[in-house]
Design a protein around this motif. Structure first.
Motif, PDB file in Angstrom:
ATOM      1  N   ILE A 172     -14.617   9.915   1.820  1.00 39.38           N
ATOM      2  CA  ILE A 172     -13.961  11.056   1.175  1.00 39.38           C
ATOM      3  C   ILE A 172     -14.164  11.009  -0.335  1.00 39.38           C
ATOM      4  O   ILE A 172     -14.356  12.042  -0.970  1.00 39.38           O
ATOM      5  N   TYR A 177      -2.668  17.115  -2.103  1.00 38.63           N
ATOM      6  CA  TYR A 177      -2.364  15.966  -1.240  1.00 38.63           C
ATOM      7  C   TYR A 177      -1.405  14.977  -1.903  1.00 38.63           C
ATOM      8  O   TYR A 177      -0.473  14.496  -1.272  1.00 38.63           O
ATOM      9  N   ARG A 198     -15.591  18.946   4.488  1.00 40.98           N
ATOM     10  CA  ARG A 198     -15.778  18.724   5.927  1.00 40.98           C
ATOM     11  C   ARG A 198     -17.268  18.575   6.245  1.00 40.98           C
ATOM     12  O   ARG A 198     -17.684  17.692   6.982  1.00 40.98           O
ATOM     13  N   LYS A 225       0.835  -1.199   0.000  1.00 43.29           N
ATOM     14  CA  LYS A 225       0.000   0.000   0.000  1.00 43.29           C
ATOM     15  C   LYS A 225       0.878   1.262   0.000  1.00 43.29           C
ATOM     16  O   LYS A 225       0.653   2.189  -0.783  1.00 43.29           O
ATOM     17  N   ARG A 251     -13.888   5.346   6.223  1.00 42.82           N
ATOM     18  CA  ARG A 251     -13.105   5.991   5.179  1.00 42.82           C
ATOM     19  C   ARG A 251     -13.763   5.613   3.875  1.00 42.82           C
ATOM     20  O   ARG A 251     -14.620   4.770   3.803  1.00 42.82           O
ATOM     21  N   THR A 271      -3.864   5.092   8.900  1.00 38.14           N
ATOM     22  CA  THR A 271      -3.804   6.539   8.673  1.00 38.14           C
ATOM     23  C   THR A 271      -2.429   7.073   9.058  1.00 38.14           C
ATOM     24  O   THR A 271      -1.832   7.878   8.352  1.00 38.14           O
ATOM     25  N   TRP A 306      -8.618  15.564   9.599  1.00 33.72           N
ATOM     26  CA  TRP A 306      -8.230  15.758   8.196  1.00 33.72           C
ATOM     27  C   TRP A 306      -7.215  14.722   7.768  1.00 33.72           C
ATOM     28  O   TRP A 306      -7.260  14.210   6.656  1.00 33.72           O
ATOM     29  N   GLN A 307      -6.266  14.417   8.654  1.00 40.36           N
ATOM     30  CA  GLN A 307      -5.271  13.396   8.294  1.00 40.36           C
ATOM     31  C   GLN A 307      -5.964  12.077   7.994  1.00 40.36           C
ATOM     32  O   GLN A 307      -5.632  11.388   7.042  1.00 40.36           O
ATOM     33  N   ASP A 308      -6.939  11.738   8.832  1.00 35.60           N
ATOM     34  CA  ASP A 308      -7.639  10.478   8.651  1.00 35.60           C
ATOM     35  C   ASP A 308      -8.460  10.485   7.359  1.00 35.60           C
ATOM     36  O   ASP A 308      -8.429   9.537   6.591  1.00 35.60           O
ATOM     37  N   ASP A 309      -9.184  11.580   7.131  1.00 31.71           N
ATOM     38  CA  ASP A 309     -10.037  11.640   5.938  1.00 31.71           C
ATOM     39  C   ASP A 309      -9.228  11.689   4.655  1.00 31.71           C
ATOM     40  O   ASP A 309      -9.515  10.980   3.697  1.00 31.71           O
ATOM     41  N   LEU A 310      -8.205  12.532   4.632  1.00 29.66           N
ATOM     42  CA  LEU A 310      -7.421  12.674   3.399  1.00 29.66           C
ATOM     43  C   LEU A 310      -6.600  11.416   3.104  1.00 29.66           C
ATOM     44  O   LEU A 310      -6.309  11.114   1.950  1.00 29.66           O
ATOM     45  N   ALA A 311      -6.263  10.668   4.162  1.00 30.41           N
ATOM     46  CA  ALA A 311      -5.559   9.401   3.933  1.00 30.41           C
ATOM     47  C   ALA A 311      -6.419   8.480   3.074  1.00 30.41           C
ATOM     48  O   ALA A 311      -5.907   7.577   2.404  1.00 30.41           O
ATOM     49  N   GLY A 312      -7.737   8.732   3.079  1.00 23.02           N
ATOM     50  CA  GLY A 312      -8.642   7.960   2.223  1.00 23.02           C
ATOM     51  C   GLY A 312      -8.302   8.095   0.749  1.00 23.02           C
ATOM     52  O   GLY A 312      -8.623   7.212  -0.049  1.00 23.02           O
ATOM     53  N   LEU A 313      -7.632   9.184   0.389  1.00 22.50           N
ATOM     54  CA  LEU A 313      -7.226   9.357  -1.017  1.00 22.50           C
ATOM     55  C   LEU A 313      -6.226   8.278  -1.431  1.00 22.50           C
ATOM     56  O   LEU A 313      -6.111   7.938  -2.604  1.00 22.50           O
ATOM     57  N   ALA A 314      -5.489   7.752  -0.447  1.00 22.46           N
ATOM     58  CA  ALA A 314      -4.521   6.695  -0.748  1.00 22.46           C
ATOM     59  C   ALA A 314      -5.238   5.405  -1.166  1.00 22.46           C
ATOM     60  O   ALA A 314      -4.650   4.557  -1.834  1.00 22.46           O
ATOM     61  N   ASP A 315      -6.514   5.283  -0.773  1.00 24.86           N
ATOM     62  CA  ASP A 315      -7.250   4.071  -1.134  1.00 24.86           C
ATOM     63  C   ASP A 315      -7.565   4.012  -2.627  1.00 24.86           C
ATOM     64  O   ASP A 315      -7.908   2.971  -3.156  1.00 24.86           O
ATOM     65  N   GLU A 316      -7.447   5.157  -3.302  1.00 30.54           N
ATOM     66  CA  GLU A 316      -7.699   5.178  -4.750  1.00 30.54           C
ATOM     67  C   GLU A 316      -6.519   4.601  -5.519  1.00 30.54           C
ATOM     68  O   GLU A 316      -6.614   4.371  -6.717  1.00 30.54           O
ATOM     69  N   ILE A 317      -5.400   4.430  -4.826  1.00 31.23           N
ATOM     70  CA  ILE A 317      -4.171   4.022  -5.511  1.00 31.23           C
ATOM     71  C   ILE A 317      -3.945   2.528  -5.322  1.00 31.23           C
ATOM     72  O   ILE A 317      -3.994   2.025  -4.199  1.00 31.23           O
ATOM     73  N   ALA A 318      -3.702   1.836  -6.421  1.00 34.69           N
ATOM     74  CA  ALA A 318      -3.510   0.386  -6.347  1.00 34.69           C
ATOM     75  C   ALA A 318      -2.224   0.058  -5.594  1.00 34.69           C
ATOM     76  O   ALA A 318      -1.192   0.673  -5.843  1.00 34.69           O
TER      77      ALA A 318
END
Lengths: 180, 226
Positions: A124, A143, A175, A32, A121, A74, B47-59
């Motif tokens: 988002i 980001y 938000r 990941k 999650r 996270t 925000w760190q937790d929510d934006l980390a969700g963007l990493a889920d878009e990446i294989a």
């Protein structure tokens, strides 16, 4: 697949110097973090180098992860993302380096925020769809590409202050959606 | 701001901080505030937790095994093996043989191992007959290879290959009859040497006709930091 509890146990043991736990943590999370690091740096060799540095940080910093309502994934993603963005920014001199300026999820959240953060999650992504395409793109670029206000303003051909107003509005909209 | 009221301004500011778009002075001011303002710190963590969700878009992509090896070496140090002991005499023999024979146009000193190699590898065939020691000179971008033993059947050749990660093998040439050689490593391979595998295969005289190994792999070993 490793559960969140597994990750927390491995992180706690890694903080105590347990190499086997560190190995298990690596095996279950490196794909990941490598995908993410490669996506940010866009260079496989550099991503491999960065991934080594990230796990060196994880080994030394595992004690800083606190079980506080936020997912250990996270924490790992934030460490990896900030490190990769830092490398990206060092290529372009003069920009803020995140590690200096930004603390990684070290903050102990209040109960309210922790409850919010525990919500699924993936929210988002749904919330991004509510944003205008360009504005969602700007948040993503900040980001995942480490773009600054100056770079975003140039990309979208708007004055810097306008860019900042856009992005702040997009964040508030996100938000609002995330807390709905 | 009271303990429960989070202004929109703070919500946006916390998001900007996590994205890393703030100018340096503002970012430092926010960092300082985190220590004293738990509600604001909670916004940042959200925000760190929510934006980390963007990493889920990446294989996810499995990193090559050399990354973990290199990471563990950085953290826990190398497990060094005493193998250079036999390679040095081989190199010396190479130098002596060259000095005695003095081929026309041949460097009479013969190839010599680098004094401070960046990477080393040891290759031993299953029966132990063929042994190779390799040492990479980062300054010159060359690989020194010393060979001991290994009978090459008539009409056949031993070819050396390098395999970086999941890439296809790249030929480093046919092993000469002399016991040592130096080969240049292509610039694009130099950054991929850590953990890369060296292998020797049995090929027709003159080397593989296809550019890929065609015969049996006789010996292989990984390059590790020296």
């Amino acid at each position: 697949m490793a559960t969140r509890d597994d990750l927390e146990v491995w992180l706690a043991r890694t903080a105590q110097g347990d190499r086997a736990a560190f190995g298990a943590l690596y095996r279950n999370t490196s794909a990941k973090l490598f995908g993410l690091t490669w996506r940010i740096l866009k260079d496989r060799g550099e991503a491999e180098e960065a991934l080594q540095e990230i796990y060196v940080k994880v080994w030394h910093g595992a004690g800083r992860y606190r079980v506080n309502g936020y997912s250990p994934m996270t924490w790992l993603i934030t460490v990896a993302r900030n490190h990769a963005i830092d490398r990206l920014r060092r290529r372009r001199a003069g920009e803020v380096v995140l590690d200096e300026a930004i603390q990684v999820a070290d903050a102990r959240p209040g109960p309210e925020a922790a409850a919010v953060a525990r919500s699924e999650r993936g929210r988002i992504e749904a919330c991004f769809e509510e944003l205008d395409g360009q504005r969602a793109d700007a948040v993503r670029r900040a980001y995942l590409d480490g773009e600054t206000y100056a770079e975003l303003a140039e990309r979208f051909a708007v004055p810097l202050n306008t860019m900042r107003t856009w992005l702040r509005r997009s964040l508030l909209k996100l938000r609002e959606c995330l807390e709905r | 701001m009271t303990g429960t009221d989070k202004s929109d301004d703070d919500r946006a500011l916390a998001g900007e901080y996590v994205l890393g778009v703030l100018p340096p002075e503002e970012a430092r001011a926010v960092s300082a505030r985190l220590a004293t303002d738990p509600d604001f710190a909670a916004l940042v963590a959200s925000w760190q937790d929510d934006l980390a969700g963007l990493a889920d878009e990446i294989a996810p992509v499995d990193p090559p095994a050399r990354v973990l090896r290199a990471t563990e070496r950085r953290l826990f140090g190398a497990r060094r093996r005493r193998w250079w002991g036999w390679a040095a005499p081989v190199a010396l023999a190479a130098a002596l043989a060259a000095a005695v024979l003095v081929w026309p146009g041949f460097d009479p000193r013969g190839p010599v191992p680098p004094e401070a190699p960046a990477y080393r590898a040891e290759l031993v065939s299953q029966d132990g007959d063929l042994r190779l020691a390799a040492a990479y000179d980062a300054g010159a971008g060359t690989l020194f290879v010393a060979r001991e033993g290994g009978v090459v059947p008539a009409g056949r050749a031993l070819e050396l290959w390098i395999i970086a990660g999941d890439d296809a093998p790249v030929s480093l040439g046919v092993l000469p009859e002399s016991p040592a050689m130096v080969v240049a490593v292509a610039p694009d391979l130099r950054t991929a040497l850590d953990g890369a595998v060296l292998a020797v295969s049995d090929e027709p005289a003159g080397g593989s006709p296809t550019g890929q190994p065609t015969g049996a792999v006789l010996a292989a070993g990984a390059l590790t930091e020296a």
